[in-house]
Design a protein around this motif. Structure first.
Motif, PDB file in Angstrom:
ATOM      1  N   ASP A 205       0.822  -1.219   0.000  1.00 15.56           N
ATOM      2  CA  ASP A 205       0.000   0.000   0.000  1.00 15.56           C
ATOM      3  C   ASP A 205       0.854   1.266   0.000  1.00 15.56           C
ATOM      4  O   ASP A 205       0.355   2.353  -0.316  1.00 15.56           O
ATOM      5  CB  ASP A 205      -0.913   0.037   1.233  1.00 15.56           C
ATOM      6  N   SER A 647     -14.002 -20.948   4.561  1.00 16.76           N
ATOM      7  CA  SER A 647     -14.697 -21.395   3.351  1.00 16.76           C
ATOM      8  C   SER A 647     -16.207 -21.555   3.559  1.00 16.76           C
ATOM      9  O   SER A 647     -16.960 -21.674   2.593  1.00 16.76           O
ATOM     10  CB  SER A 647     -14.096 -22.721   2.853  1.00 16.76           C
ATOM     11  N   LYS A 707     -19.389  -9.021   4.367  1.00 15.99           N
ATOM     12  CA  LYS A 707     -19.359  -8.230   3.128  1.00 15.99           C
ATOM     13  C   LYS A 707     -18.506  -8.907   2.079  1.00 15.99           C
ATOM     14  O   LYS A 707     -18.834  -8.968   0.906  1.00 15.99           O
ATOM     15  CB  LYS A 707     -18.757  -6.844   3.428  1.00 15.99           C
ATOM     16  N   ASP A 708     -17.356  -9.398   2.543  1.00 15.13           N
ATOM     17  CA  ASP A 708     -16.385  -9.951   1.604  1.00 15.13           C
ATOM     18  C   ASP A 708     -15.509 -10.954   2.352  1.00 15.13           C
ATOM     19  O   ASP A 708     -15.230 -10.778   3.542  1.00 15.13           O
ATOM     20  CB  ASP A 708     -15.532  -8.799   1.042  1.00 15.13           C
ATOM     21  N   VAL A 709     -15.083 -11.998   1.674  1.00 13.68           N
ATOM     22  CA  VAL A 709     -14.172 -12.985   2.264  1.00 13.68           C
ATOM     23  C   VAL A 709     -12.888 -12.952   1.444  1.00 13.68           C
ATOM     24  O   VAL A 709     -12.877 -13.285   0.263  1.00 13.68           O
ATOM     25  CB  VAL A 709     -14.782 -14.403   2.241  1.00 13.68           C
ATOM     26  N   ASP A 710     -11.815 -12.487   2.087  1.00 14.67           N
ATOM     27  CA  ASP A 710     -10.537 -12.324   1.371  1.00 14.67           C
ATOM     28  C   ASP A 710      -9.538 -13.313   1.955  1.00 14.67           C
ATOM     29  O   ASP A 710      -9.089 -13.121   3.080  1.00 14.67           O
ATOM     30  CB  ASP A 710     -10.055 -10.876   1.550  1.00 14.67           C
TER      31      ASP A 710
END
Length: 710
Positions: A205, A647, A707-710
């Motif tokens: 970043d 998962s 919201k999101d799985v990273d």
């Protein structure tokens, strides 16, 4: 002290006499918890946060005053102290400002400027600065002297320039103004060190990043500084230069220096030489030193913010709701090595231990359930505490099956943070507490006890090892330790300690006590039996009148002959309660808990020279609910069945979880998948949130949406 008290009073927006009273009490050996609770009349009701700030600032300002005296003495001995300089030194309100003023007078190594002065070149520097109409080389020729080490005119000019560069760099007013201008207007830019880009992946970043230095949040500042310290990022601090600025146009900082030293470029013989001198002063001296100063300021500010976050999280964790005095089974999950089991009674005493192997490779699920069921029936287990480490969800399922298996008196189950448990298990303290218990089983005991009373168990662990901060290894370790120790002390004393039950580590955190006195209290208790009344505590070895004064109000004796001994009423104020009882003709035992009666009393009627209205108000409130625990009610999170690993997660899922850590950029929540999820600060509420702790704190049970799985 008057100067120091006045400054602190202004900083905290309180009256000077309040600060003076606090400083006097600290000087007499009083502790922050004691002063905050029992000396409100003297300090005007300053709270523990204000008192901690006073304690901290007094130390800094006393160091500043000592340094100020040293600086004044040094300059006076040199015969260079003018009234104007003395006023400036006496007005300096920060160590950096003081050092700026001292810089020209500080004994130096043999610098180029000093060598040039020794060679007699200061008059040349003065002449060229005062009159740019002079031709520099022509003037320099007058100072050529091989015996003095000035070989030619260029050498003379180089020496004169070194003198002026040093003079510019030591002009306190200019340096201070440039420092603040650069802090206000500067942008910190980072670049990846190209040869190390593969190693620097975690800093991706910041490979090509810039932001105003004063706007950098603490976590970002500490990340940038860590990247630089590891040799993976290069940092550069500068102001934004207008795109249309010509290459030959002076840097904005150079223009400020030129203005301060009346340097202009009008085409006179000396102008070009002076402009170049200013350029060198900025590039070779001021730019580097100011960047170093401001990175140090950035680090100091970032440290303070990060330590504040850690301290707040630690307080939330220490003051988490206690499960209470219930027979508790602690499960320390493990796969190959098995699940370690410990059953403790209502007081935390170990009743039984075992190891079961429900997971890989043995997969003895039925055998594990049978063994745990036997323990539950034998010891009438009320609660099952499950550590939240590896295999925690699998073990949580085991506990759920166990509860279904038990016909009646079913225990409840709860997930417990394992933070720092392994550190405690391998510690000397744990070895002394459980000499015959395997290290791995000590962890299970700790997990069970943490559910019963998080505060009593967590005080046994070095605060830094609990790990609820951000960049904790990057911040100043001394400041971190002091802050966290203060947090632990405040928490312990806000709750109070049962002197007949508390461990040595818990007692050692009570105001006025230390590890040695705490050990003596436990030894006295072991030798003589439980304390019956507070006054008996005075018999403990090395616990003198001052220690008793500081500690007594925070030490509780439950079920003793005097009910006040179980309350936060200080023994010094028992006579006030007796006076209230006599005046109202109501016995003490009848008075305790009678809210309507106690609230009908006028505190002012019972105040005197020793105990003012604030203390009487506190006493009446304490009599309403003696020894009340300020911690919240105990509740547990219920993890979703079938959601046990990353998962299993799908965007849109609504789940229950426990907040494990709060940082400046958001909150981490354990939802039972072995990896805490991050709720970014922008997602915490349907409104702007500046500080995540406005919304959540460590230990909160919350509902989250994936919201999101990273």
């Amino acid at each position: 002290m008057n100067t120091i008290a006045g400054r602190i009073a202004k900083e905290l927006s309180v009256d000077r006499h309040q600060v003076e009273a606090a400083i006097q009490l600290f000087g007499e050996g009083a502790t922050v918890p004691f002063v905050a609770r029992y000396r409100k009349e003297k300090t005007g009701g300053l709270d523990d946060t204000q008192l901690r700030k006073i304690e901290e600032r007094v130390g800094y300002l006393r160091q500043l005053e000592d340094r100020r005296a040293t600086v004044l003495k040094s300059i006076m001995e040199q015969g260079k102290l003018t009234p104007e300089l003395q006023r400036a030194i006496e007005a300096a309100d920060h160590k950096v400002a003081l050092e700026d003023l001292y810089a020209p007078f500080k004994p130096k190594r043999h610098t180029k400027a000093q060598m040039a002065r020794d060679s007699g070149l200061e008059p040349l520097a003065d002449a060229l600065l005062a009159n740019p109409a002079l031709d520099p080389m022509a003037q320099a020729a007058k100072y050529v002297d091989a015996e003095k080490g000035v070989a030619d005119g260029q050498a003379a000019l180089d020496g004169a320039r070194a003198i002026l560069v040093e003079r510019i760099g030591e002009n306190a007013k200019l340096v201070g103004a440039l420092r603040e201008w650069l802090w206000t207007s500067g942008r910190l830019a980072s670049k990846v060190v190209k040869a190390k880009s593969a190693l620097a992946a975690k800093f991706s970043d910041y490979f090509d990043f810039q932001q105003a230095i004063r706007e950098l949040p603490s976590h970002r500042a500490l990340a940038l500084l860590r990247g630089r310290n590891e040799g993976l990022l290069s940092l550069d601090l500068d102001v934004e230069i207008a795109p249309d600025a010509g290459r030959d146009q002076p840097h904005p900082a150079e223009l400020k220096i030129m203005s301060a030293f009346a340097v202009t470029n009008r085409g006179r013989p000396g102008d070009t030489w002076l402009v170049e001198t200013v350029k060198q002063a900025w590039k070779t001296k001021l730019s580097k030193s100011l960047t170093s100063d401001l990175l140090a300021r950035l680090k100091e500010n970032a440290d303070a913010a990060a330590i504040g976050v850690f301290k707040s999280n630690l307080k939330d964790l220490l003051l988490a709701a206690p499960g209470g005095a219930r027979v508790t089974m602690g499960l320390d999950p493990g796969i190959r090595t098995g699940v370690k089991v410990a059953v403790v009674d209502k007081t935390g005493k170990v009743l039984d231990t075992a190891t079961v192997y429900p997971h890989e490779p043995r997969k003895d699920w039925a055998g594990a359930l049978a063994a745990l069921a036997t323990l539950c029936r034998k010891h009438h287990v009320d609660v099952i505490a499950i550590g939240n480490g590896t295999a925690s969800r699998e073990t949580d399922k085991l506990a759920a099956d166990l509860i279904k298996l038990l016909p009646d008196n079913k225990p409840i189950k709860a997930m417990v943070s394992e933070a720092g448990a392994s550190v405690y298990s391998a510690s000397e303290l744990a070895a002394n507490e459980f000499p015959d218990l395997d290290v791995s089983l000590r962890g299970a005991v700790s997990i069970a006890r943490r559910l019963q009373d998080p505060l009593a168990e967590l005080v046994k662990i070095e605060p830094k090892a609990i790990g609820v901060g951000q960049y904790q290894h990057d911040v100043d370790q001394g400041d971190l330790a002091n802050s966290l120790n203060a947090a632990v002390e405040d928490c312990v004393n806000s709750v109070g300690v049962d002197v007949n039950m508390a461990s040595v580590p818990l007692l050692a955190r009570v105001a006025g006590l230390n590890a040695a006195i705490a050990q003596n209290i436990v030894q006295f208790r072991d030798d003589n039996g439980a304390f019956k009344k507070r006054s008996e505590i005075k018999k403990v070895a090395r616990l003198g009148p001052k220690a008793f004064e500081q500690a007594a109000g925070f030490l509780r004796i439950m079920d003793g002959p005097n009910p006040l001994d179980a309350s936060a009423v200080h023994p010094e104020a028992y006579k006030v309660v007796e006076r209230i009882s006599e005046a109202t003709r109501k016995p003490l035992k009848a008075m305790i808990g009678d809210s309507a009666f106690l609230r009908s009393l006028d505190p002012a009627k019972f105040a005197d020279d020793d105990f003012g209205v604030p203390t009487i108000v506190d006493i009446l409130a304490e009599l309403e609910k003696p020894g009340r625990d300020p911690r919240p009610q105990f509740k547990t999170a219920t993890f979703e069945d079938g959601v046990e690993k990353l998962s299993d997660l799908r965007p849109g899922m609504a789940l229950e979880g426990v907040v494990t850590n709060v940082t400046a950029f958001g909150a981490f929540v354990d939802i039972g998948v072995h990896q805490d999820g991050l709720v970014h600060v922008s997602e915490l509420a349907d409104r702007f949130v500046k500080d995540p702790r406005e919304v959540v704190k460590a230990g909160d049970v919350v509902r989250v949406r994936v919201k999101d799985v990273d």
